[in-house]
Design a protein around this motif. Structure first.
Motif, PDB file in Angstrom:
ATOM      1  N   LEU A 290      -4.055  28.731  29.244  1.00  0.00           N
ATOM      2  CA  LEU A 290      -5.358  28.979  28.616  1.00  0.00           C
ATOM      3  C   LEU A 290      -5.385  30.326  27.918  1.00  0.00           C
ATOM      4  O   LEU A 290      -5.859  30.451  26.779  1.00  0.00           O
ATOM      5  CB  LEU A 290      -6.461  28.883  29.676  1.00  0.00           C
ATOM      6  N   VAL A 291      -4.854  31.343  28.570  1.00  0.00           N
ATOM      7  CA  VAL A 291      -4.826  32.683  27.974  1.00  0.00           C
ATOM      8  C   VAL A 291      -3.919  32.689  26.750  1.00  0.00           C
ATOM      9  O   VAL A 291      -4.259  33.238  25.704  1.00  0.00           O
ATOM     10  CB  VAL A 291      -4.355  33.721  29.017  1.00  0.00           C
ATOM     11  N   LEU A 310      -6.890  20.459  27.580  1.00  0.00           N
ATOM     12  CA  LEU A 310      -6.513  21.158  26.356  1.00  0.00           C
ATOM     13  C   LEU A 310      -5.251  20.535  25.759  1.00  0.00           C
ATOM     14  O   LEU A 310      -5.188  20.274  24.545  1.00  0.00           O
ATOM     15  CB  LEU A 310      -6.288  22.638  26.657  1.00  0.00           C
ATOM     16  N   LEU A 311      -4.254  20.279  26.591  1.00  0.00           N
ATOM     17  CA  LEU A 311      -3.012  19.694  26.095  1.00  0.00           C
ATOM     18  C   LEU A 311      -3.212  18.262  25.609  1.00  0.00           C
ATOM     19  O   LEU A 311      -2.627  17.844  24.601  1.00  0.00           O
ATOM     20  CB  LEU A 311      -1.951  19.708  27.194  1.00  0.00           C
ATOM     21  N   ALA A 319      -2.391  26.846  17.807  1.00  0.00           N
ATOM     22  CA  ALA A 319      -2.417  27.815  18.904  1.00  0.00           C
ATOM     23  C   ALA A 319      -2.093  27.144  20.239  1.00  0.00           C
ATOM     24  O   ALA A 319      -1.385  27.714  21.085  1.00  0.00           O
ATOM     25  CB  ALA A 319      -3.779  28.503  18.980  1.00  0.00           C
ATOM     26  N   VAL A 320      -2.606  25.941  20.430  1.00  0.00           N
ATOM     27  CA  VAL A 320      -2.345  25.203  21.668  1.00  0.00           C
ATOM     28  C   VAL A 320      -0.874  24.794  21.730  1.00  0.00           C
ATOM     29  O   VAL A 320      -0.224  24.918  22.772  1.00  0.00           O
ATOM     30  CB  VAL A 320      -3.266  23.975  21.771  1.00  0.00           C
ATOM     31  N   ARG A 321      -0.340  24.334  20.595  1.00  0.00           N
ATOM     32  CA  ARG A 321       1.058  23.928  20.576  1.00  0.00           C
ATOM     33  C   ARG A 321       1.975  25.120  20.864  1.00  0.00           C
ATOM     34  O   ARG A 321       2.929  25.009  21.633  1.00  0.00           O
ATOM     35  CB  ARG A 321       1.415  23.310  19.220  1.00  0.00           C
ATOM     36  N   THR A 355       2.114  17.427  32.766  1.00  0.00           N
ATOM     37  CA  THR A 355       1.480  17.274  31.461  1.00  0.00           C
ATOM     38  C   THR A 355       2.313  17.920  30.363  1.00  0.00           C
ATOM     39  O   THR A 355       2.406  17.398  29.250  1.00  0.00           O
ATOM     40  CB  THR A 355       0.064  17.888  31.489  1.00  0.00           C
ATOM     41  N   LEU A 356       2.941  19.058  30.671  1.00  0.00           N
ATOM     42  CA  LEU A 356       3.840  19.684  29.695  1.00  0.00           C
ATOM     43  C   LEU A 356       5.039  18.781  29.408  1.00  0.00           C
ATOM     44  O   LEU A 356       5.493  18.674  28.266  1.00  0.00           O
ATOM     45  CB  LEU A 356       4.321  21.042  30.221  1.00  0.00           C
ATOM     46  N   LEU A 357       5.545  18.120  30.433  1.00  0.00           N
ATOM     47  CA  LEU A 357       6.646  17.176  30.232  1.00  0.00           C
ATOM     48  C   LEU A 357       6.211  16.025  29.336  1.00  0.00           C
ATOM     49  O   LEU A 357       6.944  15.615  28.425  1.00  0.00           O
ATOM     50  CB  LEU A 357       7.118  16.649  31.588  1.00  0.00           C
ATOM     51  N   ASP A 358       5.014  15.516  29.567  1.00  0.00           N
ATOM     52  CA  ASP A 358       4.494  14.450  28.716  1.00  0.00           C
ATOM     53  C   ASP A 358       4.339  14.918  27.269  1.00  0.00           C
ATOM     54  O   ASP A 358       4.576  14.156  26.325  1.00  0.00           O
ATOM     55  CB  ASP A 358       3.127  13.974  29.231  1.00  0.00           C
ATOM     56  N   ALA A 359       3.944  16.188  27.098  1.00  0.00           N
ATOM     57  CA  ALA A 359       3.690  16.710  25.753  1.00  0.00           C
ATOM     58  C   ALA A 359       4.971  16.869  24.952  1.00  0.00           C
ATOM     59  O   ALA A 359       5.004  16.568  23.746  1.00  0.00           O
ATOM     60  CB  ALA A 359       2.949  18.048  25.843  1.00  0.00           C
ATOM     61  N   ASP A 360       6.038  17.352  25.560  1.00  0.00           N
ATOM     62  CA  ASP A 360       7.289  17.565  24.816  1.00  0.00           C
ATOM     63  C   ASP A 360       8.467  17.546  25.775  1.00  0.00           C
ATOM     64  O   ASP A 360       9.072  18.580  26.086  1.00  0.00           O
ATOM     65  CB  ASP A 360       7.227  18.897  24.055  1.00  0.00           C
TER      66      ASP A 360
END
Length: 413
Positions: A290-291, A310-311, A319-321, A355-360
């Motif tokens: 978040l930061v 957010l993801l 910025a999120v990516r 969730t990070l794994l799902d994202a990339d």
């Protein structure tokens, strides 16, 4: 001969008893095979145990007599199959349960969990955690006791998952950082006292929530079939890790192994409560995301949900990516170091890391492969955790273990 007499000859009775006596040492291993889904039929059980078909049948019958499993002697044959299908082995629908309890920063919950890791019943969760551990544990045990009264199930014991390292042999919560509990709270003893006072039978256990999540995933989820399983996960704050070696949870000499949150992944990064800087604990948790993304964090008890949302909904925002990529790189660096040291055959990720794994997934796997010696020789599978409430299920596994070790002894006690 009276109508109540056993029609078998003395020789037949002796042979049957001898088979069961030979198989008694196999009761625990047999139950564990059914419990973890690795022996769905009597034929598979026979092969896995390395015993005769008759002995496997006697073992299965004894487990059924104990009310632990159900033997279906007339299963339907699959379409196109030939020959008589083997007896199916299933968990008994109305069998005993373990009381599982979990305390975390945003509340606590109680559940009843049967063999096979199946959650039978859950109590409504509480969203506030008192600063007095005894008060919290009394409340969660009372909720579990009410579930037992309502369902009428036999209880084999109780297990507790807490967001803290739990030191052995005394069961002390050494760092309940996101609870207002005193350092070194005797959670196991307090939990056992609450269980006893509630009239619940069986032993009581306590363990770290990520350790127990790893144990549950190894037996019933994404880690099933792995020999050496590494689990890394996040809650609202911080990063936890756990290791299962040869099917057993590795907790070290005093219960404090795998404090992976204090691996340095960014030497110039944020200060950590341990006194170091740039630890995985503060560089790859929900608050860090978040930061990094320039978002104002809300209440601590919702940080994980905020980060996941957010993801999932704003990943297209540059910025999120960028924030996600920064966390993926740091997480990958930490995982690569663990791969070099531990050489696991599988890694599973929970919380925000899932969730990070799902994202990339490609980026994370590439970082681990690039920075780890063994990763370059083929890669270590990195998978998401799959069980809902895996720490609760893992807490129940603690209570089920004495039964898995010695079904007759544990249930006769």
């Amino acid at each position: 001969m009276s109508g109540d007499a056993d029609p078998r000859t003395a020789g037949e009775r002796t042979t049957s008893r001898a088979r069961l006596d030979r198989g008694r040492g196999a009761l625990g291993p047999a139950l564990e095979l059914v419990h973890t889904g690795r022996a769905p039929t009597r034929a598979v059980l026979t092969a896995e145990l390395g015993v005769t078909r008759a002995t496997a049948g006697a073992v299965a019958a004894e487990l059924e007599a104990l009310g632990l499993i159900r033997v279906d002697a007339r299963p339907g044959a699959a379409a196109g199959s030939q020959g008589r299908p083997s007896h199916r082995l299933e968990i008994a629908d109305e069998g005993p349960v373990a009381l599982a309890a979990q305390v975390h920063a945003d509340g606590f919950r109680a559940a009843l969990v049967g063999l096979g890791g199946r959650i039978v019943a859950t109590a409504p969760g509480c969203e506030t955690v008192d600063a007095d551990p005894a008060k919290v544990l009394r409340s969660v045990v009372e909720a579990g006791a009410e579930l037992l009264r309502t369902t009428g199930r036999r209880c084999v014991g109780a297990g507790l998952a807490v967001p803290s390292a739990v030191a052995e042999p005394d069961g002390l919560a050494l760092n309940p950082l996101h609870l207002a509990w005193p350092v070194g709270a005797p959670v196991r003893r307090t939990f056992a006292e609450c269980v006893r006072d509630a009239g619940i039978t069986g032993p009581a256990f306590a363990g770290n929530d990520v350790n127990l999540a790893a144990l549950a995933e190894h037996r019933h989820g994404a880690g099933r079939g792995a020999r050496d399983l590494l689990c890394v996960a996040t809650g609202h704050r911080g990063v936890g890790g756990a290791l299962v070696l040869d099917g057993r949870l590795h907790t070290g000499s005093s219960g404090l192994a795998l404090e992976v949150g204090h691996l340095t992944v960014n030497p110039e990064g944020r200060p950590c409560h341990c006194g170091s800087r740039g630890c995985l604990d503060v560089e790859a948790d929900p608050l860090a995301l978040l930061v990094e993304a320039g978002r104002e964090p809300g209440p601590e008890v919702s940080l994980l949900q905020q980060a996941n949302d957010l993801l999932r909904t704003q990943y297209g925002d540059p910025a999120v990516r960028r924030a996600a990529e920064a966390l993926i790189d740091r997480l990958g660096l930490g995982l690569a170091g663990l791969v070099n040291i531990l050489n696991p055959d599988r890694i599973i990720l929970g919380g925000l890391h899932r969730t990070l794994l799902d994202a990339d997934a490609g980026r994370l796997r590439a970082v681990v492969a690039d920075r780890s010696l063994w990763g370059q020789s083929g890669g270590v599978p990195i998978l998401p955790c799959t069980l809902d409430h895996n720490s609760l299920v893992g807490a129940a596994e603690l209570a089920w273990q004495p039964v898995l070790d010695d079904p007759l002894g544990a249930l006769a006690a």
